[in-house]
Design an enzyme around this catalytic site. Structure first.
Site: not given
Ligand code: URA
Length: 264
Positions: A125
């Site tokens: 993310d």
């Molecule tokens: N899980 C999440 O919620 N975000 C990420 O970036 C990676 C795994």
């Protein structure tokens, strides 16, 4: 086996320009092969044997490139984006870090990515930081991301709220997310637990998951009434984040790291 390739393809792969730009550069006499100016872009050359110069700069061919990035927050795991800086922008901005004894040849130092077809292996993310592999090796990416292989990913997280007493068992037994998705067993380690009398607060945890569902880590903690306020990926299979890399820094994978990834 014929190892030769067209000069324009060689230079376009190495991001010197598009094939038509390379053709024009050749026409203008800006390209030399083994010391002689070559004006025809369809000339066949053999990477590794023939020495190619463009505008006085030697261009070496790299079939595959592999970089470990400590992804900073605020950039997207994509090759292009209209709104945000991408992880590819990050690695093209600065040369890779090199460290004593990392086995990277002197001549390759400080030059940075050459291939134009690099991409991030999977997504983090925008507000997640940590380990991201960037390569043009599609087979390796496929093996690491294949849902059938369940490659473990370990995350460090700061979680707000109070985790239920039985959270480890619930994660280990496979919890169900709010959209009904059932998850595989995940291993939770609580690094800094809350004091008994503290109703809420921040706990630091390590979580290992074998899947990669959308926002999976954040949604797992939501499913137990908590909120992830910081997330960092530490490892993916055998590949571990080099903690010497600050957010935004990257380096080439070592031969040992690459050899270990062969077995994924
Ligand atoms: N899980 C999440 O919620 N975000 C990420 O970036 C990676 C795994």
């Amino acid at each position: 086996m014929d190892k030769s390739m067209r000069l324009d393809r060689f230079l376009a792969d190495m991001a010197v320009g598009t094939r038509s730009q390379v053709k024009e550069m050749a026409r203008q006499g800006r390209i030399q092969v083994n010391g002689a100016t070559v004006k025809k872009a369809d000339t066949r050359i053999e990477p590794g044997r023939d020495v190619v110069f463009c505008d006085g700069q030697r261009i070496d061919y790299a079939k595959n490139e592999y970089y470990m990035l400590n992804k900073p927050q605020g950039v997207v795991s994509a090759t292009e984006d209209n709104l945000h800086e991408t992880v590819l922008d990050v690695i093209r901005k600065n040369p890779p870090r090199t460290f004593e004894g990392d086995g990277i040849e002197e001549g390759q130092r400080a030059r940075g990515p050459r291939r134009k077809d690099l991409f991030p292996v999977g997504r983090l993310d925008i507000d997640t930081q940590g380990l991201l592999l960037i390569t043009n090796d599609g087979d390796l990416a496929h093996r690491l991301l294949s849902p059938k292989r369940h490659v473990d990913k370990t995350y460090f997280a700061k979680v707000e709220g109070r985790l239920p007493e039985d959270v480890k068992e619930r994660f280990w037994n496979g919890i169900t997310l709010s959209d009904g998705a059932g998850l595989m067993p995940a291993k939770l380690e609580i690094v800094t637990p809350l004091e008994k009398e503290e109703p809420r607060g921040i706990q630091e945890v390590l979580l290992t998951i074998g899947e990669g569902k959308f926002h999976q880590v954040k949604r797992m903690f939501e499913a137990v009434g908590c909120r992830v306020v910081f997330l960092k990926r530490l490892s993916m299979g055998s590949l571990k984040l080099d903690e010497r890399l600050k957010p935004g820094e990257y380096r080439e994978l070592t031969k040992e790291e690459l050899a270990m990834l062969e077995h994924v």
